[in-house]
Write an enzyme that holds these catalytic residues in place. Structure first.
Site, PDB file in Angstrom:
ATOM      1  N   SER A 163       0.844  -1.197   0.000  1.00  0.00           N
ATOM      2  CA  SER A 163       0.000   0.000   0.000  1.00  0.00           C
ATOM      3  C   SER A 163       0.878   1.245   0.000  1.00  0.00           C
ATOM      4  CB  SER A 163      -0.945  -0.021   1.201  1.00  0.00           C
ATOM      5  OG  SER A 163      -1.945   0.965   1.056  1.00  0.00           O
ATOM      6  N   ASN A 164       0.313   2.378   0.343  1.00  0.00           N
ATOM      7  CA  ASN A 164       1.082   3.617   0.363  1.00  0.00           C
ATOM      8  C   ASN A 164       0.634   4.466   1.548  1.00  0.00           C
ATOM      9  OD1 ASN A 164      -1.182   5.408  -0.532  1.00  0.00           O
ATOM     10  ND2 ASN A 164      -1.086   4.047  -2.294  1.00  0.00           N
ATOM     11  N   ARG A 165       1.230   5.617   1.697  1.00  0.00           N
ATOM     12  CA  ARG A 165       1.011   6.398   2.923  1.00  0.00           C
ATOM     13  C   ARG A 165      -0.246   7.271   2.901  1.00  0.00           C
ATOM     14  NH1 ARG A 165       6.036   9.795   3.646  1.00  0.00           N
ATOM     15  NH2 ARG A 165       4.774  10.678   5.312  1.00  0.00           N
TER      16      ARG A 165
END
Ligand code: C5P
Length: 416
Positions: free
Chosen positions: A218-220
């Site tokens: 995923s990402n932030r």
């Protein structure tokens, strides 16, 4: 301290409080509305004063509290004969929370025997009622009948929560918590806004691409900017706001329909399903660009006697905006499309290219290298690009303020 809320700032709110144990929660409501910028004039019935004192409300609102039909102006407020007409006339909304079965019945039938019911009868502003009652009173036939009468008259009746009553009984009739009440009040105050009648779809959060049943890439992205956009669209009076969300743990804005998704593929599917008649699509989500080529059906195990690690083969995800662009060329919907660009270098050049390639009406660009903007934090610093070569730079703002600016621009494009 809660932030100012543009829609509530300087709004005149009469808060009627009636005799329910939930009256203690109305102190918090009065406090939060005041912190949001509203001018809150509280009116209490006699029964309400058995549970909490006028001083409690006066302390949080900093304004006079009205308790009696026969009050003179010695309390510092208006004399009542002026109060019940004058306050009602100047108000933006009259909120009764908690509203007992008795006050609800009086207002439904036009009885006016105390300051609050007289004010409700005289007021020309919209009315929001939050019933709160113990036992079977809420579900009783007569209360249901009275609620139908009120709704037929355009009164907003907030559905109470289910749970345990003060009596120990369990059922429906609890006063909702303050954020939910404020969400409904915002809905009422925003109903004639710039997006009145419009269908708005917002995506939010970072997608999660499964590696195996327990792991993902995923990402932030926190989803905060997307949720703020949904709230701003609601505040602007949008009829339907669909929030396609890959974000975790954020409270849903009152009035939005949340469609939870995980992966980019699921988000594409949800976007296509919910945009055939959308007036605007705002793609605030941070969609993964790559996803594991194969998802393991069982948890990938490490071998205890080896330092070997598996190699993850990745493949490209669908570009949702490109799929939307194609469909929009065929159907004309969504009428307006807004994209977001999170860049760490050459911000404006890349953003302009993206606006054109993805066929967008507006592109919101932010430089994610700044510590006070972009992922996770509550503030943002963006530039809004349009198809006429225009470029609007917004300074450091809360994500709520950024959302309001973007929604203002969307309304402008829709008007054209
Ligand atoms: O190309 P890039 O990912 O930088 O573009 C960002 C914009 O494109 C965002 O609005 C994002 O939601 C959208 N996007 C998309 N599908 C992808 C990747 C990004 O719609 N697979």
């Amino acid at each position: 301290m809660q932030d100012k809320i543009t829609l509530l700032d300087n709004k005149r709110i009469i808060l009627g409080v009636t005799g329910s144990i939930a009256a203690y929660k109305a102190v918090d409501l009065a406090s939060k509305l005041t912190q949001a910028g509203a001018l809150v004039d509280v009116m209490m019935t006699d029964a309400a004063q058995q549970f909490v004192t006028p001083l409690a409300f006066q302390s949080v609102t900093g304004r006079a509290v009205y308790t009696s039909m026969w009050q003179t102006d010695s309390s510092g407020g208006l004399p009542t004969h002026i109060a019940h007409i004058g306050l009602g006339e100047g108000a933006d909304v009259l909120v009764i929370a908690p509203c007992t079965a008795n006050t609800l019945a009086k207002i439904a039938h036009g009885l006016a025997d105390d300051l609050l019911s007289v004010t409700a009868l005289a007021a020309r502003c919209p009315l929001v009622i939050a019933p709160a009652m113990d036992g079977g009173m809420y579900g009783s036939e007569v209360t249901e009948f009275n609620i139908r009468i009120l709704k037929g008259r355009g009164v907003m009746v907030i559905e109470p929560d289910e749970g345990r009553f003060a009596s120990g009984l369990v059922g429906k009739g609890r006063l909702p918590e303050t954020p939910a009440l404020i969400g409904h009040i915002r809905r009422m105050l925003g109903r004639d806004g710039a997006l009145r009648g419009k269908n708005i779809v917002v995506t939010a959060g970072g997608t999660r691409e499964a590696i195996d049943p327990v792991r993902y890439i995923s990402n932030r992205s926190s989803g905060k900017q997307g949720y703020a956009l949904a709230q701003a669209a609601l505040d602007a009076g949008a009829k339907n706001v669909t929030l396609i969300s890959a974000a975790q743990h954020l409270p849903a804005p009152v009035g939005a329909t949340v469609v939870p998704v995980n992966s980019a593929a699921e988000m594409l599917y949800a976007v296509l399903e919910h945009t055939p008649n959308a007036d605007a699509l705002l793609m605030a989500a941070a969609v993964a660009d790559f996803t594991p080529e194969h998802v393991a059906t069982q948890k990938i195990k490490k071998k205890d006697d080896s330092s070997d690690a598996p190699t993850l083969a990745l493949t490209r995800t669908p570009d949702i905006l490109l799929v939307v662009k194609k469909r929009r060329e065929d159907t004309g919907f969504p009428r307006v499309v807004v994209g977001f660009a999170a860049e760490s270098e050459d911000l404006l050049h890349n953003a302009r290219a993206k606006l054109e390639r993805k066929g967008l009406d507006l592109l919101v660009a932010n430089d994610i290298t700044a510590s006070d903007a972009g992922f996770e934090v509550d503030t943002n610093r963006v530039v809004i690009l349009d198809t006429n070569g225009g470029q609007e730079t917004l300074g450091l703002l809360s994500k709520a303020a950024v959302a309001e600016a973007i929604i203002g621009r969307v309304a402008e494009v829709l008007r054209r």
